[in-house]
Design a protein around this motif. Structure first.
Motif, PDB file in Angstrom:
ATOM      1  N   LEU A 103       0.885  -1.221   0.183  1.00 13.49           N
ATOM      2  CA  LEU A 103       0.049   0.080   0.076  1.00 13.49           C
ATOM      3  C   LEU A 103       0.753   1.197   0.184  1.00 13.49           C
ATOM      4  N   LYS A 104       2.055   1.029   0.147  1.00 14.39           N
ATOM      5  CA  LYS A 104       2.854   2.284   0.494  1.00 14.39           C
ATOM      6  C   LYS A 104       2.949   3.032  -0.927  1.00 14.39           C
ATOM      7  N   PRO A 105       2.926   2.501  -2.090  1.00  8.58           N
ATOM      8  CA  PRO A 105       3.183   3.461  -3.361  1.00  8.58           C
ATOM      9  C   PRO A 105       1.775   4.036  -3.643  1.00  8.58           C
ATOM     10  N   LEU A 106       0.917   3.748  -2.866  1.00 13.91           N
ATOM     11  CA  LEU A 106      -0.603   4.591  -3.327  1.00 13.91           C
ATOM     12  C   LEU A 106      -0.723   5.800  -2.509  1.00 13.91           C
ATOM     13  N   ASN A 107       0.113   6.149  -1.825  1.00 14.61           N
ATOM     14  CA  ASN A 107       0.243   7.607  -0.996  1.00 14.61           C
ATOM     15  C   ASN A 107      -1.428   7.583  -0.118  1.00 14.61           C
ATOM     16  N   LEU A 108      -1.592   6.537   0.497  1.00 14.08           N
ATOM     17  CA  LEU A 108      -2.831   6.591   1.399  1.00 14.08           C
ATOM     18  C   LEU A 108      -2.353   7.207   2.598  1.00 14.08           C
ATOM     19  N   SER A 109      -3.390   7.681   3.359  1.00 15.40           N
ATOM     20  CA  SER A 109      -3.199   8.145   4.519  1.00 15.40           C
ATOM     21  C   SER A 109      -3.133   6.897   5.594  1.00 15.40           C
ATOM     22  N   LYS A 110      -2.429   7.107   6.729  1.00 15.21           N
ATOM     23  CA  LYS A 110      -2.294   6.083   7.663  1.00 15.21           C
ATOM     24  C   LYS A 110      -3.485   5.396   8.201  1.00 15.21           C
ATOM     25  N   ASN A 111      -4.903   6.311   8.095  1.00 17.71           N
ATOM     26  CA  ASN A 111      -5.868   5.626   8.539  1.00 17.71           C
ATOM     27  C   ASN A 111      -6.667   4.518   7.424  1.00 17.71           C
ATOM     28  N   GLU A 112      -6.222   5.259   6.076  1.00 23.84           N
ATOM     29  CA  GLU A 112      -6.796   4.263   5.000  1.00 23.84           C
ATOM     30  C   GLU A 112      -5.878   2.911   4.868  1.00 23.84           C
ATOM     31  N   ILE A 113      -4.567   3.279   5.155  1.00 21.00           N
ATOM     32  CA  ILE A 113      -3.545   1.790   5.091  1.00 21.00           C
ATOM     33  C   ILE A 113      -4.076   0.931   6.253  1.00 21.00           C
ATOM     34  N   GLU A 114      -4.439   1.562   7.450  1.00 23.62           N
ATOM     35  CA  GLU A 114      -4.902   0.643   8.563  1.00 23.62           C
ATOM     36  C   GLU A 114      -6.091   0.009   8.316  1.00 23.62           C
ATOM     37  N   LYS A 115      -7.180   0.455   7.392  1.00 26.26           N
ATOM     38  CA  LYS A 115      -8.405   0.437   7.203  1.00 26.26           C
ATOM     39  C   LYS A 115      -8.708  -1.079   6.044  1.00 26.26           C
ATOM     40  N   HIS A 116      -7.641  -0.749   4.917  1.00 23.29           N
ATOM     41  CA  HIS A 116      -7.324  -1.467   3.845  1.00 23.29           C
ATOM     42  C   HIS A 116      -6.683  -2.970   4.766  1.00 23.29           C
ATOM     43  N   THR A 117      -5.612  -2.781   5.566  1.00 29.90           N
ATOM     44  CA  THR A 117      -5.078  -4.024   5.975  1.00 29.90           C
ATOM     45  C   THR A 117      -5.904  -4.907   7.006  1.00 29.90           C
ATOM     46  N   ASP A 118      -6.681  -4.108   7.606  1.00 25.22           N
ATOM     47  CA  ASP A 118      -7.589  -4.819   8.612  1.00 25.22           C
ATOM     48  C   ASP A 118      -8.590  -5.610   7.845  1.00 25.22           C
ATOM     49  N   THR A 119      -9.074  -4.967   6.509  1.00 27.52           N
ATOM     50  CA  THR A 119     -10.286  -5.692   5.869  1.00 27.52           C
ATOM     51  C   THR A 119      -9.541  -6.759   5.185  1.00 27.52           C
ATOM     52  N   VAL A 120      -8.489  -6.943   4.665  1.00 25.23           N
ATOM     53  CA  VAL A 120      -7.862  -8.156   4.161  1.00 25.23           C
ATOM     54  C   VAL A 120      -7.296  -9.128   5.005  1.00 25.23           C
ATOM     55  N   ILE A 121      -6.920  -8.780   6.088  1.00 23.52           N
ATOM     56  CA  ILE A 121      -6.621  -9.475   7.270  1.00 23.52           C
ATOM     57  C   ILE A 121      -7.804 -10.579   7.655  1.00 23.52           C
ATOM     58  N   LYS A 122      -9.167  -9.841   7.924  1.00 18.51           N
ATOM     59  CA  LYS A 122     -10.254 -10.487   8.081  1.00 18.51           C
ATOM     60  C   LYS A 122     -10.868 -11.220   6.930  1.00 18.51           C
ATOM     61  N   ILE A 123     -10.818 -10.796   5.839  1.00 19.88           N
ATOM     62  CA  ILE A 123     -11.262 -11.998   4.767  1.00 19.88           C
ATOM     63  C   ILE A 123     -10.478 -13.061   4.339  1.00 19.88           C
ATOM     64  N   THR A 124      -9.150 -12.940   4.703  1.00 21.99           N
ATOM     65  CA  THR A 124      -8.329 -14.216   4.350  1.00 21.99           C
ATOM     66  C   THR A 124      -8.054 -14.976   5.572  1.00 21.99           C
ATOM     67  N   GLY A 125      -8.532 -14.900   6.668  1.00 19.64           N
ATOM     68  CA  GLY A 125      -8.464 -15.496   7.835  1.00 19.64           C
ATOM     69  C   GLY A 125      -7.181 -15.498   8.439  1.00 19.64           C
ATOM     70  N   LEU A 126      -6.390 -14.197   8.471  1.00 17.65           N
ATOM     71  CA  LEU A 126      -5.374 -14.111   9.046  1.00 17.65           C
ATOM     72  C   LEU A 126      -5.387 -13.313  10.254  1.00 17.65           C
ATOM     73  N   GLY A 127      -6.704 -13.106  10.919  1.00 15.33           N
ATOM     74  CA  GLY A 127      -6.816 -12.547  12.122  1.00 15.33           C
ATOM     75  C   GLY A 127      -6.114 -13.163  13.374  1.00 15.33           C
ATOM     76  N   GLY A 128      -5.446 -12.493  14.129  1.00 19.10           N
ATOM     77  CA  GLY A 128      -4.689 -13.356  15.304  1.00 19.10           C
ATOM     78  C   GLY A 128      -3.172 -13.484  14.870  1.00 19.10           C
TER      79      GLY A 128
END
Length: 424
Positions: A103-128
């Motif tokens: 996500l670093k090359p996309l120039n997203l805000s810190k909150n947006e990076i956290e949101k995207h990361t949390d979303t994909v961690i959840k849907i791919t079963g990587l929670g924990g």
């Protein structure tokens, strides 16, 4: 449906050390529509991954064009992301950091990076597992990270290069099912393009299957897969589709050649040597011996845990040496093959020597070494001769096979330091 990506008359050639070029892909054309999963099925070395690099914009075709939503791809394509077969995780970063890296090359805000990361961690079963490092994860969990990282940038087209080939069968089945769930439940990716050598995998995942083959690689056929989802690996319709694709591949890769035609070919052409080592060929024969001298080629690939394309190459080599026959999708011992496998090592070498000297290319190159004034030939000399006789083949691979086959027969010796081939 709208076309999301297309290839039109794409060909790709690569320069060789001999200053000649090797054409890998020839006149490839296909279309990928929105909201479909497409698979490219073909043997190792057929240029499947090369096509993915073209769609990414990393590689430009030698001829032809690749388009994304109607626009020529002439630079890095920002609308796609890739999942690699070897996971490609940075070992010094944990799960969360590996995902954020995309996500670093996309120039997203810190909150947006956290949101995207949390979303994909959840849907791919990587929670924990956010703080875990790659070495602490199983192969299946590492590939989940690879998928999550690719999904984090919300690509319209997800490219997957044999993504489940490095995990065991049960884990692969679970990951395929989860991939389809993610695709159906999220806005992006709209479409998925998967490179694979696994027939069952492409039947399970795909709406459309592009079957590659030949040298240079061309499209044999494009198959529409209308099996309803969710798909059952054990259903009759699923197994029938697997058999149908299997027959398409084996009908052209392992053709039944009438003896008169085969004899004529031997008289008029130098035959290419398949990229298969003596150990692989003997291993195939020993497997057949343990199964009564006969087995289905698809079953052999599964039992030996080898790519189907690899088994095709090894089988072609064994057939070229008259050790096996290949009626339709089966592999059976010939009389020579049975005699070879029942012999001791010295007798095997003598049988092997006789069979390879029946091959015009081996006999021709061996005679060149034998008749050389110096008593040896340099690798470069042999490579150049192979290139002139077999311009469509990779001379390095043919040379490697030639040396390994003649050394096994105690026919030639080869010094890798001086690159000299001489008689034994």
């Amino acid at each position: 449906m709208d076309i999301i990506c297309s290839a039109k008359n794409v060909s790709q050639s690569f320069s060789l050390s001999t200053k000649k070029s090797l054409e890998v892909l020839s006149n490839i054309s296909f279309q990928i529509y929105e909201n479909e999963v497409v698979s490219i099925l073909g043997p190792s070395g057929s240029g499947k991954s090369t096509l993915l690099r073209m769609i990414c914009g990393i590689l430009k075709p030698s001829r032809g064009s690749v388009f994304y939503k109607g626009k020529l791809i002439d630079n890095i394509n920002p609308n796609v992301s890739m999942v690699f077969q070897n996971f490609a995780l940075l070992p010094w970063l944990n799960v969360e950091e590996n995902i954020k890296l995309a996500l670093k090359p996309l120039n997203l805000s810190k909150n947006e990076i956290e949101k995207h990361t949390d979303t994909v961690i959840k849907i791919t079963g990587l929670g924990g597992f956010e703080e875990a490092y790659p070495k602490e994860l199983s192969g299946g969990m590492q590939q989940r990270v690879g998928v999550a990282r690719a999904l984090a940038v919300q690509p319209e087209l997800l490219l997957m290069d044999e993504p489940f080939s490095h995990v065991d069968t049960l884990v692969a089945e679970s990951l395929r099912s989860e991939l389809i769930d993610i695709w159906q439940l999220t806005e992006n990716p709209k479409s998925i393009l998967i490179v694979s050598h696994d027939i069952k995998e492409v039947v399970y995942l795909s709406d459309k299957i592009i079957v590659l083959g030949g040298k240079p690689t061309q499209i044999k056929t494009i198959i529409e897969n209308k099996l309803p989802r969710p798909r059952d690996y054990r259903s009759i319709d699923f197994l029938n589709m697997v058999d149908y694709i299997h027959d398409i591949i084996t009908a052209s890769d392992l053709p039944d050649i009438p003896e008169s035609i085969e004899t004529q070919q031997k008289e008029n052409f130098f035959e290419a040597l398949p990229d298969a080592s003596p150990g692989e060929i003997v291993g195939l024969l020993e497997f057949l011996d343990s199964h009564g001298g006969y087995d289905d080629i698809f079953h052999i690939a599964v039992e030996l845990n080898r790519e189907f394309g690899d088994i095709i190459k090894i089988t072609k080599a064994a057939e070229l040496l008259d050790f096996v026959d290949t009626p339709r999708r089966s592999i059976v011992f010939t009389t020579i093959g049975r005699r070879f496998i029942e012999s001791d090592i010295e007798q095997r070498k003598q049988i092997w020597k006789k069979e390879i000297l029946d091959l015009r290319l081996v006999r021709h190159l061996s005679d060149m070494v034998k008749n050389s004034e110096k008593g040896f030939l340099y690798k470069e000399d042999i490579i150049n001769e192979i290139s002139s006789r077999l311009p469509q083949e990779d001379p390095e691979k043919v040379f490697k096979t030639f040396i390994s086959w003649t050394r096994f027969a105690d026919l030639l010796a080869y010094d890798s330091e001086t690159e000299e081939a001489s008689l034994q």
